[in-house]
Write an enzyme that holds these catalytic residues in place. Structure first.
Site, PDB file in Angstrom:
ATOM      1  N   TYR A  93     -35.413  26.148   3.683  1.00 36.49           N
ATOM      2  CA  TYR A  93     -35.037  24.775   4.050  1.00 36.49           C
ATOM      3  C   TYR A  93     -33.761  24.806   4.881  1.00 36.49           C
ATOM      4  O   TYR A  93     -32.836  25.572   4.570  1.00 36.49           O
ATOM      5  CB  TYR A  93     -34.819  23.910   2.808  1.00 36.49           C
ATOM      6  CG  TYR A  93     -36.006  23.020   2.529  1.00 36.49           C
ATOM      7  CD1 TYR A  93     -36.426  22.099   3.498  1.00 36.49           C
ATOM      8  CD2 TYR A  93     -36.713  23.099   1.336  1.00 36.49           C
ATOM      9  CE1 TYR A  93     -37.529  21.296   3.269  1.00 36.49           C
ATOM     10  CE2 TYR A  93     -37.817  22.288   1.106  1.00 36.49           C
ATOM     11  CZ  TYR A  93     -38.215  21.392   2.083  1.00 36.49           C
ATOM     12  OH  TYR A  93     -39.294  20.585   1.865  1.00 36.49           O
ATOM     13  N   GLU A 150     -32.386  21.592   6.799  1.00 42.11           N
ATOM     14  CA  GLU A 150     -32.126  20.316   7.452  1.00 42.11           C
ATOM     15  C   GLU A 150     -30.808  20.368   8.229  1.00 42.11           C
ATOM     16  O   GLU A 150     -29.799  20.871   7.699  1.00 42.11           O
ATOM     17  CB  GLU A 150     -32.053  19.166   6.435  1.00 42.11           C
ATOM     18  CG  GLU A 150     -33.397  18.545   6.135  1.00 42.11           C
ATOM     19  CD  GLU A 150     -34.042  19.166   4.905  1.00 42.11           C
ATOM     20  OE1 GLU A 150     -33.792  20.363   4.639  1.00 42.11           O
ATOM     21  OE2 GLU A 150     -34.798  18.450   4.217  1.00 42.11           O
ATOM     22  N   ASP A 169     -44.790  14.068  29.496  1.00 40.90           N
ATOM     23  CA  ASP A 169     -45.444  14.809  28.426  1.00 40.90           C
ATOM     24  C   ASP A 169     -46.192  15.945  29.116  1.00 40.90           C
ATOM     25  O   ASP A 169     -47.288  15.761  29.632  1.00 40.90           O
ATOM     26  CB  ASP A 169     -46.405  13.869  27.680  1.00 40.90           C
ATOM     27  CG  ASP A 169     -47.135  14.556  26.541  1.00 40.90           C
ATOM     28  OD1 ASP A 169     -47.211  15.802  26.554  1.00 40.90           O
ATOM     29  OD2 ASP A 169     -47.650  13.852  25.652  1.00 40.90           O
ATOM     30  N   THR A 188     -45.926  20.242  23.771  1.00 39.15           N
ATOM     31  CA  THR A 188     -46.375  21.049  22.644  1.00 39.15           C
ATOM     32  C   THR A 188     -46.214  22.502  23.072  1.00 39.15           C
ATOM     33  O   THR A 188     -46.063  22.806  24.265  1.00 39.15           O
ATOM     34  CB  THR A 188     -47.847  20.759  22.265  1.00 39.15           C
ATOM     35  OG1 THR A 188     -48.650  20.840  23.442  1.00 39.15           O
ATOM     36  CG2 THR A 188     -47.990  19.385  21.648  1.00 39.15           C
ATOM     37  N   LYS A 205     -50.374  25.124  23.793  1.00 36.43           N
ATOM     38  CA  LYS A 205     -51.462  25.010  24.789  1.00 36.43           C
ATOM     39  C   LYS A 205     -51.297  26.124  25.825  1.00 36.43           C
ATOM     40  O   LYS A 205     -51.374  27.283  25.448  1.00 36.43           O
ATOM     41  CB  LYS A 205     -51.452  23.603  25.378  1.00 36.43           C
ATOM     42  CG  LYS A 205     -51.734  22.532  24.303  1.00 36.43           C
ATOM     43  CD  LYS A 205     -51.937  21.156  24.886  1.00 36.43           C
ATOM     44  CE  LYS A 205     -52.374  20.155  23.837  1.00 36.43           C
ATOM     45  NZ  LYS A 205     -51.264  19.454  23.174  1.00 36.43           N
ATOM     46  N   ARG A 219     -48.492  26.298  16.972  1.00 36.32           N
ATOM     47  CA  ARG A 219     -48.649  24.841  16.970  1.00 36.32           C
ATOM     48  C   ARG A 219     -47.267  24.241  16.700  1.00 36.32           C
ATOM     49  O   ARG A 219     -46.580  24.633  15.761  1.00 36.32           O
ATOM     50  CB  ARG A 219     -49.626  24.394  15.885  1.00 36.32           C
ATOM     51  CG  ARG A 219     -51.018  24.938  16.070  1.00 36.32           C
ATOM     52  CD  ARG A 219     -52.012  24.157  15.273  1.00 36.32           C
ATOM     53  NE  ARG A 219     -52.371  22.952  15.983  1.00 36.32           N
ATOM     54  CZ  ARG A 219     -53.331  22.887  16.900  1.00 36.32           C
ATOM     55  NH1 ARG A 219     -54.004  23.963  17.244  1.00 36.32           N
ATOM     56  NH2 ARG A 219     -53.608  21.758  17.506  1.00 36.32           N
TER      57      ARG A 219
HETATM   58  N1  DSN Z   1     -55.645  17.010  21.194  1.00 38.23           N
HETATM   59  C1  DSN Z   1     -54.969  17.438  22.411  1.00 38.23           C
HETATM   60  C2  DSN Z   1     -55.923  17.749  23.486  1.00 38.23           C
HETATM   61  O1  DSN Z   1     -56.980  18.292  23.165  1.00 38.23           O
HETATM   62  O2  DSN Z   1     -55.660  17.515  24.652  1.00 38.23           O
HETATM   63  C3  DSN Z   1     -53.954  16.454  22.839  1.00 38.23           C
HETATM   64  O3  DSN Z   1     -53.102  16.174  21.800  1.00 38.23           O
END
Ligand code: DSN
Length: 432
Positions: free
Chosen positions: A58, A60, A204, A230, A233, A239
């Site tokens: 932990y 924080e 984004d 994110t 990807k 993740r």
């Molecule tokens: N679920 C993601 C996608 O497949 O593009 C976006 O958050």
């Protein structure tokens, strides 16, 4: 009776049921063609960091300012992730604690907006994201979103139309960056429109962060106020998510005259304690590893190959008679409109699944069908590029996809493709 946790038995004997499910998923990922554009295969090093003892801690707060003891190594690993993220994108500030994309977007809104404020974002049905103002999502419920889309003819963003909407709506924030848009995004143009109307510019970049890091898509830095991504990807990390931003707030006088905080401080406060509790330190360690990998020169070659592969796949799909939304791709993804073939997105997804080609059904712009069985499929090349596949393989895969969608109710045709897929994936080992 005494009790001590078993620290030595592996999952194979400790929980054979879950172990078998992990093994089955590993085999599925290996044997098939993973073509969902938001998915990729991280390195073994990233997965090792994710499965590390950093999970147990932990912490924080932020490096050197924690509410718990014992954080000397957590501090180091978080600072490393921050420094690498800033270096990778040329950002002034990085917060690497967001658990995932949706909470990261929520933190940005909490940091810069008040409930009911006007925001502009692209609608989900035209390529945007749920958190960019959809009515069923918190974003659409708590803020007043105006949703833009793509031009009906070109199926691409018309920057003049965006500007007109911004001038008419006078939003406090304008969001660009999408989940189903196959074309290059004019981030500079968006920032200029935002400046003209006195709005925050937000990007984004989740889908294309790896392409930006690898110089294969124009960057939203340094002119965008706040950028979310994110990390799992095209960046090929764990993740999770991060928020990159300017330090100062160029609109402080206009929107927060009573405050001395810059955007960076507002973001940090919004992530913790505003929205989240304990950071996921195992994910932060894995982000540090992924950012380190993305800083290597070879990552640029990888990013370039993702785009080359998508373009080769586009040519092959078009030769099969499939219609691509906007006529092609500039990035890692393709959106196929199946309307003229008389097959729905759901039918195509199911048939391709049977051939071990994983894609997702998707609406196309101005779709007359609903999201549960839309007119299109969305596919991409990041995961296959991770495995080392190139243009030649994309050419074959395009033909196979064409065969399956045109013969979606012919099990023999699908089986033939499935067998070709197996022969191909055998040649590309992963996670031995
Ligand atoms: N679920 C993601 C996608 O497949 O593009 C976006 O958050």
């Amino acid at each position: 009776m005494t009790f001590a946790k078993d620290f030595s038995t592996s999952i194979t004997s400790a929980d054979p049921i879950v172990a078998a499910l992990i093994a089955a998923e590993k085999k599925r990922q290996h044997d098939g063609l993973e073509m969902i554009p938001s998915e990729s295969f991280p390195s073994k090093a990233v997965l090792e960091a994710l499965g590390s003892v950093f999970n147990n801690k932990y912490s924080e707060g932020y490096p050197k300012k924690r509410y718990y003891g014992g954080n000397e190594f957590v501090d180091e690993v978080e600072q490393l992730a921050i420094d690498r993220a800033k270096q990778l994108f040329g950002a002034e500030h990085a917060n690497v604690q967001p658990y995932s994309g949706s909470p990261a977007n929520a933190a940005i809104y909490f940091a810069l907006l008040e409930r009911g404020d006007k925001v502009m974002g692209m609608s989900l049905s035209q390529g945007g994201h749920l958190t960019h103002g959809h009515s069923v999502n918190f974003s659409g419920k708590y803020y007043s979103f105006s949703q833009y889309g793509v031009d009906k003819e070109t199926e691409q963003i018309d920057m003049d139309a965006v500007r007109k909407m911004a001038v008419a709506e006078q939003p406090k924030m304008i969001i660009s960056g999408y989940t189903a848009y196959p074309r290059s995004i004019d981030f500079k143009g968006f920032a200029e429109i935002a400046t003209e109307v006195g709005a925050y510019s937000m990007v984004d970049m989740s889908h294309i962060a790896g392409l930006i890091a690898g110089d294969s898509h124009p960057s939203p830095f340094p002119f965008t106020d706040v950028v979310m991504s994110t990390t799992h990807k095209t960046l090929c990390g764990p993740r999770g998510a991060m928020i990159l931003s300017k330090k100062d707030d160029p609109l402080r006088e206009k929107y927060h005259p009573e405050s001395k905080l810059g955007i960076a401080q507002r973001i940090d406060k919004a992530v913790f304690p505003g929205l989240q509790g304990g950071p996921h330190n195992h994910a932060i360690a894995a982000k540090a590893v992924a950012f380190g990998e993305a800083l290597q020169p070879s990552f640029k070659i990888f990013a370039k190959q993702i785009v080359k592969n998508a373009q080769a796949l586009a040519v092959s799909l078009q030769a099969e008679g499939l219609r691509l939304v906007s006529g092609g791709t500039d990035n890692h993804l393709l959106l196929v409109d199946l309307t003229k073939l008389g097959v729905t997105g759901q039918q195509a997804e199911t048939a391709l699944d049977a051939a071990c080609i994983t894609v997702n059904k998707n609406t196309v712009p101005y779709d007359v069908r609903g999201p549960f069985d839309p007119s299109g499929i969305r596919l991409g090349t990041p995961a296959l590029t991770c495995r080392g596949m190139k243009e030649q393989e994309m050419q074959d895969i395009g033909k196979w996809i064409g065969t399956v969608v045109k013969n979606w109710n012919d099990p023999a045709a699908i089986e033939k493709v499935r067998s070709s897929v197996m022969d191909l994936t055998k040649q590309y080992q992963m996670y031995e």
